[in-house]
Design a protein around this motif. Structure first.
Motif, short mmCIF file in Angstrom:
data_model
loop_
_atom_site.label_atom_id
_atom_site.label_comp_id
_atom_site.label_asym_id
_atom_site.label_seq_id
_atom_site.Cartn_x
_atom_site.Cartn_y
_atom_site.Cartn_z
N ALA A 124 2.37 1.72 -3.41
CA ALA A 124 1.41 2.17 -4.43
C ALA A 124 1.20 3.68 -4.38
O ALA A 124 0.86 4.29 -5.39
N HIS A 125 1.40 4.29 -3.23
CA HIS A 125 1.16 5.72 -3.08
C HIS A 125 2.44 6.55 -3.12
O HIS A 125 2.38 7.77 -2.95
N ILE B 36 0.84 -1.20 0.00
CA ILE B 36 0.00 0.00 0.00
C ILE B 36 0.87 1.25 0.00
O ILE B 36 0.62 2.21 -0.75
N THR B 37 1.91 1.25 0.84
CA THR B 37 2.83 2.38 0.87
C THR B 37 3.49 2.57 -0.49
O THR B 37 3.60 3.69 -1.00
N ASP C 126 5.40 8.14 -5.20
CA ASP C 126 5.68 8.52 -6.58
C ASP C 126 7.13 8.23 -6.96
O ASP C 126 8.04 8.40 -6.15
N GLY D 103 -7.92 3.10 -10.48
CA GLY D 103 -6.50 3.28 -10.21
C GLY D 103 -5.58 2.38 -11.00
O GLY D 103 -4.36 2.38 -10.76
#
Length: 324
Positions: free
Chosen positions: A23-24, A20-21, A26, A78
């Protein structure tokens, strides 16, 4: 629940949190910084300007153009709208933006299309440590499936550059490389430091940049074979022998520590951010070692599809049982 089953469950939860980290976080800036260095290497290896390129994985358009303003278009859930993009090999002095095209825009199948001259890919989840057996096995299997398909689409003498988690090269079973070794020569690798792609705390795994060449003939060059793996009793890790003979291609200070879940993990530290300069030097050495005298200058003309006018971007011991 047994102790072993409980530990595996805890590790699976840790993996979900890390994913999750990831995926967010950049990474377009890092890929934009890497892109011109990768293209300089490829041109030095003999890749023809204007040749046909396939990019996939994370930020494929950024890898193609070096432009951080080309993020992947995503749908309302997404997910990337197109997972594969193509375009021409850029020249050494790009001045204007150039077009990239999603492979899925045209009704073509890769196995029926004319071969590519270059494949570049930043594999998903490359800079996070995965702890559960299942997720580690899935990432390893995914790389080999995608890399094999990509090499099958390369013209003889074509090059592939893959950004992958260090565990792919450090995996101790050499049979994993059998299919790729049938098709490609191993030209070299550079190991990026932790957090080179993403600054997020969970994204601390070293990333390898693998450089391969699709073989012209059916027999492997003994000087371009895929490296082996050794077990280090001191560190409790398997690691590629490539970095034993090329320690300067680890672009930082190597470190091994025990994480919160009791697993040994590799890290590479570069607090002064020297890796871009060092990477350029390593790429120069790889190009010098493997510059292809047999790369035909008209190969691009043979394989290049009809495309709009070309435009360029702006800028020792006994190892334990395997854990998978």
């Amino acid at each position: 629940m047994t102790t072993a089953a409980h530990k595996e469950l805890v590790r699976e939860r840790a993996d979900r949190a890390a994913l999750i980290t990831h995926a967010h976080a950049d990474t377009t800036g890092a890929h934009a910084q890497l892109a011109p260095m990768v293209w300089n290497l490829l041109r030095d290896l003999g890749t023809p300007v204007g040749g046909r390129t396939l990019a996939f994985g994370v930020d494929p358009q950024v890898l193609l153009t070096g432009d951080p303003n080309r993020p992947q278009p995503r749908d309302q859930d997404g997910f990337p709208v197109h997972d594969r993009w193509q375009g021409p090999v850029p020249g050494s002095r790009p001045a204007t933006p150039w077009e990239t095209f999603p492979v899925t825009r045209h009704p073509l199948k890769l196995e029926l299309a004319r071969p590519f001259d270059v494949v570049v890919a930043s594999m998903p989840y490359s800079d996070i440590h995965l702890r559960s057996r299942e997720t580690r096995a899935m990432r390893l299997h995914s790389f080999h499936v995608q890399a094999t398909e990509a090499l099958e689409g390369l013209a003889p003498g074509g090059h592939a550059v893959f950004l992958v988690n260090h565990s792919v090269l450090d995996y101790p079973d050499p049979s994993r490389w059998a299919r790729l070794a049938q098709m490609a020569d191993f030209l070299g690798v550079a190991r990026l430091p932790s957090h080179a792609l993403r600054a997020a705390r969970a994204c601390d795994a070293p990333v390898d940049i693998l450089v391969l060449r699709r073989r012209d003939g059916g027999y492997p060059d003994p000087d371009r074979q895929f490296p082996g793996v050794r077990w280090s009793p001191e560190d409790g890790l398997h690691e590629s022998t490539y970095f034993t003979t090329h320690p300067d291609r680890v672009l930082g200070t190597r470190d091994v520590g025990t994480d919160y879940w009791g697993m040994q993990q590799l890290a590479v530290h570069d607090p002064d951010h020297t890796w871009p300069t060092r990477l350029n030097n390593v790429f120069g050495e790889i190009a010098s070692e493997h510059n292809s005298a047999h790369t035909a200058p008209d190969r691009a003309a043979l394989h290049r599809p009809a495309m709009p006018p070309q435009r360029f971007p702006r800028a020792g011991g006994e190892p334990p049982a395997l854990g998978l």
